[in-house]
Design a protein around this motif. Structure first.
Motif, mmCIF file in Angstrom:
data_model
loop_
_atom_site.group_PDB
_atom_site.id
_atom_site.type_symbol
_atom_site.label_atom_id
_atom_site.label_comp_id
_atom_site.label_asym_id
_atom_site.label_seq_id
_atom_site.Cartn_x
_atom_site.Cartn_y
_atom_site.Cartn_z
ATOM 1 N N LEU A 1 0.868 -1.174 0.000
ATOM 2 C CA LEU A 1 0.000 0.000 0.000
ATOM 3 C C LEU A 1 0.912 1.234 0.000
ATOM 4 O O LEU A 1 1.831 1.319 0.812
ATOM 5 C CB LEU A 1 -0.854 -0.008 1.278
ATOM 6 N N ILE A 2 0.657 2.133 -0.957
ATOM 7 C CA ILE A 2 1.432 3.383 -0.971
ATOM 8 C C ILE A 2 0.470 4.525 -0.714
ATOM 9 O O ILE A 2 -0.567 4.627 -1.373
ATOM 10 C CB ILE A 2 2.122 3.613 -2.339
ATOM 11 N N ARG A 3 0.753 5.360 0.260
ATOM 12 C CA ARG A 3 -0.167 6.470 0.533
ATOM 13 C C ARG A 3 0.599 7.734 0.927
ATOM 14 O O ARG A 3 1.781 7.670 1.299
ATOM 15 C CB ARG A 3 -1.161 6.089 1.629
ATOM 16 N N ASN A 4 -0.120 8.861 0.799
ATOM 17 C CA ASN A 4 0.444 10.121 1.286
ATOM 18 C C ASN A 4 0.188 10.191 2.780
ATOM 19 O O ASN A 4 -0.921 9.892 3.224
ATOM 20 C CB ASN A 4 -0.255 11.312 0.629
ATOM 21 N N PRO A 5 1.154 10.592 3.556
ATOM 22 C CA PRO A 5 0.905 10.725 4.985
ATOM 23 C C PRO A 5 -0.050 11.872 5.268
ATOM 24 O O PRO A 5 -0.170 12.794 4.460
ATOM 25 C CB PRO A 5 2.294 11.019 5.567
ATOM 26 N N SER A 6 -0.735 11.800 6.402
ATOM 27 C CA SER A 6 -1.565 12.945 6.795
ATOM 28 C C SER A 6 -0.625 14.085 7.186
ATOM 29 O O SER A 6 0.579 13.884 7.366
ATOM 30 C CB SER A 6 -2.426 12.566 8.002
#
Ligand code: ATP
Length: 291
Positions: free
Chosen positions: A271-276
């Motif tokens: 899973l690749i996501r932008n951090p909050s």
């Protein structure tokens, strides 16, 4: 210039802002970034003279706000967080109404914006979706060619196409020398648009970052599930580890090499996501971290 110095505002006992200072120069887009409740809207409303401050100074150009607001009022463009107009009014009626306040409006430019933003002027406000209301709000903020442009979370509720149109408009404004203040809780957009960013935490402006510094904070979080041989990735920053689940924080320059490493590794899923915002600015927002 737009100058805010030591702004302080309490709503009764509740903290609105405690200490906020920044200066914005012509041709600069300044981003005010912070999570919900940090004090962005309060700051903006003080600057616009919509809210009385307890202490501090605001100057828009030469003028002291709120005392000399009338001298500069029609040079300011403002997009509020929530756009609300008279529900029964058609957009074309609203545009006419708006022209009464700003004699400098050029009908050609108004038309250009209507077309660029794809606004249906025959519609009544109450018939518009949130996104379409925002489009009218953007038009109203820009149509009188303000020297000072203040936008409160302008991309909230906009679809990606409209977001990029807004970026285009803001970039053009910046080139014209407009002074732009822009609040957001989305790091990637301030990175894209702003020359400088002020980080707000619990009513205090705790840090100012230049564009090159912001880049350091825009990382991707990559979680690998069921990863075998995690030691092969020991050169990358591991931020979380739970059994065979590993989360790495990867900056832009190392992303390609990191993904290359993955080709030769065994794992079940990723899973690749932008951090909050809070995750990106951990060093500022972590519990107990003071300015
Ligand atoms: N009218 C009000 N009465 C009492 N407290 C208020 C009022 N407006 C804002 N606050 C409080 O002031 C603080 C700052 O709110 P503000 O709306 O300025 O933050 P924000 O960063 O703009 O957040 P958001 O993105 O949620 O609007 C919050 O704790 C909020 O609860």
């Amino acid at each position: 210039m737009l100058v805010a110095e030591h702004l302080k505002k309490y709503y009764g006992k509740h903290r609105g802002v405690e200490d906020v200072s920044f200066t914005i120069k012509p041709g600069e887009i300044y981003g005010l970034i912070g999570p919900n409740g940090a004090g962005k809207t309060t700051t903006i409303r003080i600057i616009l003279g919509l809210l009385y401050k307890d202490s501090g100074t605001v100057k828009i150009g030469e003028h002291d706000i709120p005392k000399e607001l009338n001298h500069v009022k029609n040079k300011i463009g403002y997009l509020p967080g929530e756009v609300n107009f008279y529900p029964e009014m058609r957009i074309k009626e609203f545009l006419k109404f708006n022209r009464n306040f700003y004699p400098q409006i050029e009908s050609d430019y108004e038309k250009e914006l209507v077309e660029f933003l794809n606004i249906d002027v025959e519609k009544k406000f109450k018939e518009l979706s949130q996104g379409n209301k925002k489009k009218v709000g953007i038009l109203q903020a820009l149509v009188h060619k303000p020297k000072f442009l203040i936008m409160d979370e302008p991309t909230n509720g906009l679809d990606p196409l409209l977001q990029s149109k807004l970026y285009e408009l803001l970039e053009k404004e910046r080139e014209k020398g407009t002074i732009i203040l822009f609040s957001s809780h989305v790091l990637t957009e301030v990175e894209r648009l702003c020359q400088r960013v002020g980080v707000i935490k619990e009513g205090n402006l705790i840090k100012e970052l230049a564009m090159k510094d912001i880049r350091k904070y825009t990382r991707k979080l990559v979680t690998l599930y069921g990863l075998k041989k995690p030691e092969k990735l020991s050169g990358y920053e591991l931020v979380n580890h739970n059994g065979r689940e590993f989360t790495f924080s990867i900056n832009r320059t190392e992303l390609r090499s990191f993904l290359n490493e993955l080709v030769n590794l065994e794992f079940d899923d990723l899973l690749i996501r932008n951090p909050s915002l809070e995750e990106s600015f951990m060093e500022f927002y972590a519990e107990g971290v003071e300015k």
